[in-house]
Design a protein around this motif. Sequence first.
Motif, PDB file in Angstrom:
ATOM      1  N   PRO A   1       0.859  -1.180   0.000  1.00  0.00           N
ATOM      2  CA  PRO A   1       0.000   0.000   0.000  1.00  0.00           C
ATOM      3  C   PRO A   1       0.899   1.235   0.000  1.00  0.00           C
ATOM      4  CG  PRO A   1      -0.166  -1.210   2.103  1.00  0.00           C
ATOM      5  CD  PRO A   1       0.986  -1.770   1.349  1.00  0.00           C
TER       6      PRO A   1
ATOM      7  N   ASP B   1      -3.353   4.478  -2.128  1.00  0.00           N
ATOM      8  CA  ASP B   1      -4.447   5.014  -1.329  1.00  0.00           C
ATOM      9  C   ASP B   1      -4.809   6.358  -1.946  1.00  0.00           C
ATOM     10  OD1 ASP B   1      -6.172   6.014   0.535  1.00  0.00           O
ATOM     11  OD2 ASP B   1      -4.889   5.599   2.272  1.00  0.00           O
TER      12      ASP B   1
ATOM     13  N   PRO C   1      -5.942   2.243  11.552  1.00  0.00           N
ATOM     14  CA  PRO C   1      -5.097   1.318  10.787  1.00  0.00           C
ATOM     15  C   PRO C   1      -4.823   1.882   9.393  1.00  0.00           C
ATOM     16  CG  PRO C   1      -7.257   0.332  11.252  1.00  0.00           C
ATOM     17  CD  PRO C   1      -7.263   1.696  11.853  1.00  0.00           C
ATOM     18  N   ARG C   2      -3.654   1.579   8.891  1.00  0.00           N
ATOM     19  CA  ARG C   2      -3.237   2.125   7.585  1.00  0.00           C
ATOM     20  C   ARG C   2      -3.083   1.027   6.533  1.00  0.00           C
ATOM     21  NH1 ARG C   2       0.720   3.424  11.483  1.00  0.00           N
ATOM     22  NH2 ARG C   2      -1.062   2.978  12.781  1.00  0.00           N
TER      23      ARG C   2
ATOM     24  N   ARG D   1      -4.592  -3.377   0.962  1.00  0.00           N
ATOM     25  CA  ARG D   1      -4.165  -4.787   1.013  1.00  0.00           C
ATOM     26  C   ARG D   1      -5.322  -5.704   0.658  1.00  0.00           C
ATOM     27  NH1 ARG D   1      -2.122  -2.850   6.072  1.00  0.00           N
ATOM     28  NH2 ARG D   1       0.084  -2.292   5.930  1.00  0.00           N
TER      29      ARG D   1
ATOM     30  N   ASP E   1       5.275  -3.140   3.279  1.00  0.00           N
ATOM     31  CA  ASP E   1       5.011  -1.696   3.382  1.00  0.00           C
ATOM     32  C   ASP E   1       6.121  -0.911   2.690  1.00  0.00           C
ATOM     33  OD1 ASP E   1       2.788  -2.347   4.781  1.00  0.00           O
ATOM     34  OD2 ASP E   1       3.480  -1.618   6.725  1.00  0.00           O
ATOM     35  N   ASP E   2       5.773   0.303   2.233  1.00  0.00           N
ATOM     36  CA  ASP E   2       6.743   1.026   1.401  1.00  0.00           C
ATOM     37  C   ASP E   2       7.908   1.614   2.182  1.00  0.00           C
ATOM     38  OD1 ASP E   2       5.401   3.170   2.588  1.00  0.00           O
ATOM     39  OD2 ASP E   2       4.695   4.055   0.710  1.00  0.00           O
ATOM     40  N   ASP E   3       7.815   1.647   3.515  1.00  0.00           N
ATOM     41  CA  ASP E   3       8.873   2.322   4.279  1.00  0.00           C
ATOM     42  C   ASP E   3       9.834   1.380   5.004  1.00  0.00           C
ATOM     43  OD1 ASP E   3       6.783   1.533   5.927  1.00  0.00           O
ATOM     44  OD2 ASP E   3       6.938   3.269   7.250  1.00  0.00           O
TER      45      ASP E   3
ATOM     46  N   ASP F   1       4.196  -7.928  13.689  1.00  0.00           N
ATOM     47  CA  ASP F   1       4.054  -6.857  12.710  1.00  0.00           C
ATOM     48  C   ASP F   1       3.778  -7.461  11.326  1.00  0.00           C
ATOM     49  OD1 ASP F   1       4.544  -3.830  12.181  1.00  0.00           O
ATOM     50  OD2 ASP F   1       5.664  -4.853  10.598  1.00  0.00           O
ATOM     51  N   MET F   2       3.134  -6.656  10.503  1.00  0.00           N
ATOM     52  CA  MET F   2       2.829  -7.022   9.114  1.00  0.00           C
ATOM     53  C   MET F   2       4.053  -7.570   8.349  1.00  0.00           C
ATOM     54  SD  MET F   2      -0.002  -6.731   7.380  1.00  0.00           S
ATOM     55  CE  MET F   2      -0.973  -5.453   8.173  1.00  0.00           C
TER      56      MET F   2
ATOM     57  N   HIS G   1      11.539  -2.472  10.587  1.00  0.00           N
ATOM     58  CA  HIS G   1      10.374  -1.587  10.532  1.00  0.00           C
ATOM     59  C   HIS G   1      10.866  -0.133  10.607  1.00  0.00           C
ATOM     60  CE1 HIS G   1       6.669   0.297  12.416  1.00  0.00           C
ATOM     61  NE2 HIS G   1       6.169  -0.342  11.386  1.00  0.00           N
TER      62      HIS G   1
ATOM     63  N   ARG H   1      11.163   3.861   9.606  1.00  0.00           N
ATOM     64  CA  ARG H   1      10.184   4.893   9.291  1.00  0.00           C
ATOM     65  C   ARG H   1      10.939   6.165   8.963  1.00  0.00           C
ATOM     66  NH1 ARG H   1       5.631   4.931  13.655  1.00  0.00           N
ATOM     67  NH2 ARG H   1       4.428   5.582  11.854  1.00  0.00           N
TER      68      ARG H   1
HETATM   69  C1  UGA Z   1       2.447  -0.447  11.415  1.00  0.00           C
HETATM   70  C2  UGA Z   1       2.558  -1.738  10.610  1.00  0.00           C
HETATM   71  O1  UGA Z   1       3.922  -1.945  10.250  1.00  0.00           O
HETATM   72  C3  UGA Z   1       1.698  -1.583   9.343  1.00  0.00           C
HETATM   73  O2  UGA Z   1       1.867  -2.705   8.514  1.00  0.00           O
HETATM   74  C4  UGA Z   1       0.245  -1.414   9.764  1.00  0.00           C
HETATM   75  O3  UGA Z   1      -0.570  -1.179   8.610  1.00  0.00           O
HETATM   76  C5  UGA Z   1       0.145  -0.206  10.658  1.00  0.00           C
HETATM   77  O4  UGA Z   1       1.067  -0.262  11.766  1.00  0.00           O
HETATM   78  C6  UGA Z   1      -1.275  -0.106  11.178  1.00  0.00           C
HETATM   79  O5  UGA Z   1      -1.487  -0.283  12.375  1.00  0.00           O
HETATM   80  O6  UGA Z   1      -2.160   0.098  10.353  1.00  0.00           O
HETATM   81  P1  UGA Z   1       3.374   1.989  10.490  1.00  0.00           P
HETATM   82  O7  UGA Z   1       4.808   2.090  10.137  1.00  0.00           O
HETATM   83  O8  UGA Z   1       2.914   2.720  11.689  1.00  0.00           O
HETATM   84  O9  UGA Z   1       2.946   0.499  10.530  1.00  0.00           O
HETATM   85  O10 UGA Z   1       2.441   2.423   9.233  1.00  0.00           O
HETATM   86  P2  UGA Z   1       2.824   3.076   7.849  1.00  0.00           P
HETATM   87  O11 UGA Z   1       4.138   2.560   7.369  1.00  0.00           O
HETATM   88  O12 UGA Z   1       2.643   4.544   7.979  1.00  0.00           O
HETATM   89  O13 UGA Z   1       1.670   2.500   6.897  1.00  0.00           O
HETATM   90  C7  UGA Z   1       1.643   1.139   6.478  1.00  0.00           C
HETATM   91  C8  UGA Z   1       1.468   1.071   4.959  1.00  0.00           C
HETATM   92  O14 UGA Z   1       0.238   1.683   4.587  1.00  0.00           O
HETATM   93  C9  UGA Z   1       2.577   1.809   4.191  1.00  0.00           C
HETATM   94  O15 UGA Z   1       2.934   1.059   3.049  1.00  0.00           O
HETATM   95  C10 UGA Z   1       1.928   3.123   3.812  1.00  0.00           C
HETATM   96  O16 UGA Z   1       2.421   3.679   2.601  1.00  0.00           O
HETATM   97  C11 UGA Z   1       0.451   2.736   3.660  1.00  0.00           C
HETATM   98  N1  UGA Z   1      -0.471   3.855   4.002  1.00  0.00           N
HETATM   99  C12 UGA Z   1      -0.295   4.613   5.121  1.00  0.00           C
HETATM  100  C13 UGA Z   1      -1.544   4.140   3.152  1.00  0.00           C
HETATM  101  O17 UGA Z   1      -1.720   3.454   2.126  1.00  0.00           O
HETATM  102  N2  UGA Z   1      -2.399   5.171   3.474  1.00  0.00           N
HETATM  103  C14 UGA Z   1      -2.228   5.960   4.574  1.00  0.00           C
HETATM  104  O18 UGA Z   1      -3.029   6.904   4.795  1.00  0.00           O
HETATM  105  C15 UGA Z   1      -1.152   5.662   5.417  1.00  0.00           C
END
Ligand code: UGA
Length: 251
Positions: free
Chosen positions: A8, A39, A81-82, A87, A110-112, A168-169, A224, A226
């Motif tokens: 995502p 998204d 949740p993001r 997904r 995840d992209d980061d 974690d994912m 993980h 960021r």
């Molecule tokens: C943690 C987990 O590592 C994620 O896999 C999980 O989705 C997230 O918590 C959660 O609880 O939802 P975190 O590093 O905090 O992750 O989340 P991000 O890396 O900011 O987002 C996860 C993925 O969703 C990324 O690939 C990001 O690009 C995508 N994302 C984020 C969207 O597609 N839309 C958004 O508004 C935010």
Amino acid sequence: PIIYAITPTYARLVQKAELVRISQTFLHVKNFHWIVVEDSPVKTQLVSELLAQSGLRFTHLHTETPKEHKRKESDPNWLKPRGVEQRNLALQWLRENRELSEEGVVYFADDDNTYSLRLFDEIRSTKRVSVWPVGLVGGLRFERPLVEKGRVVGFYTAWKPNRPFPMDMAGFAIALQLLLANREARFDLLAERGYLESSLLQSLVSIEELEPRADNCTKVLVWHTRSEKPKMKQEELLQKQGLGSDPSIEV
Ligand code: UGA
Ligand code: MN
């Protein structure tokens, strides 16, 4: 087996940098198919061109997170949740476009995050669901499944340890056939904080069935990470003077 990585992604200043970084990791992985889900209400030009030029086999999808589930700029990052609907759309695409006879493994990338190439060697032999440690997550140096005699018997984690799958994912991969055979399995958009991973895994496996990877879960092969949000103070000052940077140059 082919590895399907589901990513995502959403528009922000570091988006291109993140996607370039992981796509160039993925270029080193054989038999790989990248499913990128934006998204966004449309496929953006930035991501479309990046994918076309990536040299990777890919599928480009998009779906916007419903407004009431989307994080506002002012919300703390953990409030919602993001990447959930993104997904789930990728899972739907696999169910509509792939045959039960195909041997594949699905990974949520995840992209980061930061991925070692060795991780993909470990993932490829997944029979049902494989698991391994994730570095720099959950307020710890790493989280990991605990393994005894080749079986997962618990988890090393500090945060909400009573979750069904406190992982974690980035710490698991799923056999494509298992996902195709369980067509209702999906992530729950309403899952409580921390329970997103469990919401999918609960309907697919039990802990005893998990397949430990990375030397019985003693090696960290994914982090993980960021990215810091870049500060745009000078950019904003210059913009007010009509001297902002050339908007036709993509960052
Ligand atoms: C943690 C987990 O590592 C994620 O896999 C999980 O989705 C997230 O918590 C959660 O609880 O939802 P975190 O590093 O905090 O992750 O989340 P991000 O890396 O900011 O987002 C996860 C993925 O969703 C990324 O690939 C990001 O690009 C995508 N994302 C984020 C969207 O597609 N839309 C958004 O508004 C935010
Ligand atoms: Mn992340």
